[in-house]
Design an enzyme around this catalytic site. Structure first.
Site, PDB file in Angstrom:
ATOM      1  CG  HIS A  68      -1.650   5.443  -5.259  1.00 54.39           C
ATOM      2  ND1 HIS A  68      -0.443   5.433  -4.722  1.00 54.39           N
ATOM      3  CD2 HIS A  68      -2.595   5.651  -4.195  1.00 54.39           C
ATOM      4  CE1 HIS A  68      -0.516   5.215  -3.306  1.00 54.39           C
ATOM      5  NE2 HIS A  68      -1.598   5.090  -3.055  1.00 54.39           N
ATOM      6  CG  HIS A 113      -1.485  -7.422  -3.235  1.00 52.01           C
ATOM      7  ND1 HIS A 113      -0.158  -7.948  -3.648  1.00 52.01           N
ATOM      8  CD2 HIS A 113      -1.014  -6.192  -2.979  1.00 52.01           C
ATOM      9  CE1 HIS A 113       0.965  -7.097  -3.663  1.00 52.01           C
ATOM     10  NE2 HIS A 113       0.367  -5.739  -2.979  1.00 52.01           N
ATOM     11  CG  HIS A 115       1.662  -4.040  -6.562  1.00 43.29           C
ATOM     12  ND1 HIS A 115       2.409  -3.857  -5.254  1.00 43.29           N
ATOM     13  CD2 HIS A 115       2.600  -4.033  -7.456  1.00 43.29           C
ATOM     14  CE1 HIS A 115       3.615  -3.610  -5.640  1.00 43.29           C
ATOM     15  NE2 HIS A 115       3.803  -3.829  -6.807  1.00 43.29           N
ATOM     16  CE1 TYR A 173      -3.505   0.892   2.894  1.00 39.09           C
ATOM     17  CE2 TYR A 173      -4.490  -1.177   2.151  1.00 39.09           C
ATOM     18  CZ  TYR A 173      -3.760  -0.258   1.967  1.00 39.09           C
ATOM     19  OH  TYR A 173      -2.762  -0.253   1.020  1.00 39.09           O
ATOM     20  CD  GLU A 184       3.090  -5.314  -0.847  1.00 34.23           C
ATOM     21  OE1 GLU A 184       1.864  -5.226  -0.361  1.00 34.23           O
ATOM     22  OE2 GLU A 184       3.447  -5.250  -1.894  1.00 34.23           O
TER      23      GLU A 184
END
Length: 437
Positions: free
Chosen positions: A295, A374, A338, A353, A344
């Site tokens: 990704h 997160h 992450h 999502y 963010e």
């Protein structure tokens, strides 16, 4: 449109391009030829320069427009303080900044008649308007149009993300019709009225106190891709000739001020320049993704960026997660776990999502600050590691992110509202410890 007002508009609706030098007139002959400030402007109009940057800013950074209007902008009484409700600006120090992951459910619609300005509620931000850096993040919910009322922001440009209900932004430079799935940007100082064609509207606003939003550099992607310049639309000239009391509200150093004009200031008959309002249909975004494995970093989804003085480290990036094909082989396809030096704030326009199976609803938001861990919730993770990795299209979704180099500090309202989900951390509970051989 305010009762009794007649909007006179140039032919066509929009001018195409990003950062262009535009020229448009609602009345033929209103735009001077060959100079900016003739001794007598056509029809007795008043020539006025609206500067969004210093005169001596480098040409690539210089933003200004010349306006030709029925009355000079200087023609108004003194502004008086106005109650600001739940609207806030930096420094965001009402409550201590929290390192915790935060998520909010959507707010209920207003119970009382509420227009766009009165419906602004600040959730978080960083920097402050006086320093010329940082952002303020607001949500809006309104159930009536602004009538005989106009707003402008002296603290920054406004990036508006409708989530429910269309907005009709009647600006000094023309009219933007903006629906969910589109965005609008109104420059610092440009006056506008927000009308609600459907009677109700809700969405998100990023108030950018820093450098102008611009298209990100594409690097090895090449000359085309992501948000293409031709898909940005700027309105043609439109004006109203209204001699009726109009309230003009401005945001100045974080506070609201109001003055009662004897006329509507939306009276620009012609204009030319590059300091302009614009809109963009997010469905036009040319999404880039892997066609092999892994990704890629979510920076590939950047629509607009406001740079800081540190190269590649944004004051604010506006990033979207649109419908797209997922084809990566032997890969965990959702966004990975992450911890980020950037902070963010995420919102959801519609759909689901792909990293959150539940709890993140359209009209809600989440905040993951600097170095807070997160990633996908447990349900999304377990589904992804067991998925059949055939090509799959993520449909009917539109999430977005405001990402900033500075910690995003919530307001007191955001930390005390019942919409704050007290159990958000639980979505990462229950992961099994890895088993080593």
């Amino acid at each position: 449109m305010s009762p009794g007002s007649v909007l006179k508009t140039a032919p066509g609706a929009y001018l195409s391009g990003f950062g262009n030098e535009f020229a448009t007139e609602a009345v033929p002959g209103a735009l001077p030829e060959g100079q900016n400030s003739p001794q007598r402007a056509p029809f007795g109009l008043y020539a006025e320069q609206l500067s969004g940057s210093a005169f001596t800013a480098p040409r690539r950074e210089n933003r200004r427009s010349w306006l030709y209007r029925l009355r000079p902008s200087a023609n108004h009484p003194a502004f008086q303080p106005l109650a600001q409700g739940l609207l806030r600006s930096g420094p965001f120090d009402e409550v201590p900044a929290s390192p915790n992951r935060l998520r909010w459910s959507p707010q209920p619609p207003p119970a009382q008649p509420t227009d766009f300005v009165d419906g602004l509620v600040t959730y978080a931000g960083n920097g402050d308007a006086a320093s010329g850096a940082g952002i303020s993040i607001h949500l809006y919910a309104a159930n009536r149009s602004m009538v005989d009322r106009v707003f402008f922001d002296a603290d920054g440009e406004l990036l508006i993300v409708p989530q429910a209900g269309r907005l009709r932004l009647v600006t000094e430079l023309g009219v933007l019709d903006v629906a969910p799935g589109e965005i609008a940007v109104v420059p610092r100082g440009v006056r506008f009225r927000a009308e609600l064609p459907e009677g109700q509207a809700a969405g998100y606003v990023c108030e950018n106190h820093g450098a102008f939003f611009r298209l990100p550099d594409l690097g090895p992607i090449g000359a085309n891709g992501l948000a293409n310049p031709r898909d940005f639309l700027t309105p043609v000239a439109a004006f109203e000739d209204v001699d009726r009391p109009t309230e003009v509200v401005q945001k100045f150093l974080g506070r609201l001020w109001s003055a009662r004009y004897s006329y509507s200031p939306l009276d620009v008959v012609a204009w030319h320049g590059n300091l302009v309002p614009y809109k963009y249909d997010l469905a036009r975004f040319n999404t880039i993704n892997t066609v092999s494995f892994d990704h890629p970093d979510p920076s590939i989804f950047t629509v607009l960026t406001s740079p800081s003085e540190v190269p590649g480290t944004a004051n604010c990036d506006f990033v979207i997660f649109p419908p797209r094909w997922m084809v990566a082989e032997h890969t965990f396809r959702p966004p990975w776990f992450h911890r980020n030096v950037m902070s963010e704030f995420m919102g959801l326009v519609h759909g689901v999502y792909d990293a959150k199976a539940g709890g993140f609803a359209p009209g809600g938001g989440s905040l993951h600050n600097c170095m807070s861990g997160h990633g996908p919730d447990r349900t999304s993770y377990e589904q992804a590691i067991q998925a059949d990795l055939k090509p799959h299209k993520i449909k009917d979704t539109l999430a977005f992110m405001f990402e900033s180099r500075w910690v995003i500090r919530p307001t007191r309202f955001a930390m005390e509202t019942p919409a704050l989900q007290q159990d958000y951390d639980a979505c990462w509970a229950g992961f099994q410890k890895a088993k080593l051989p």
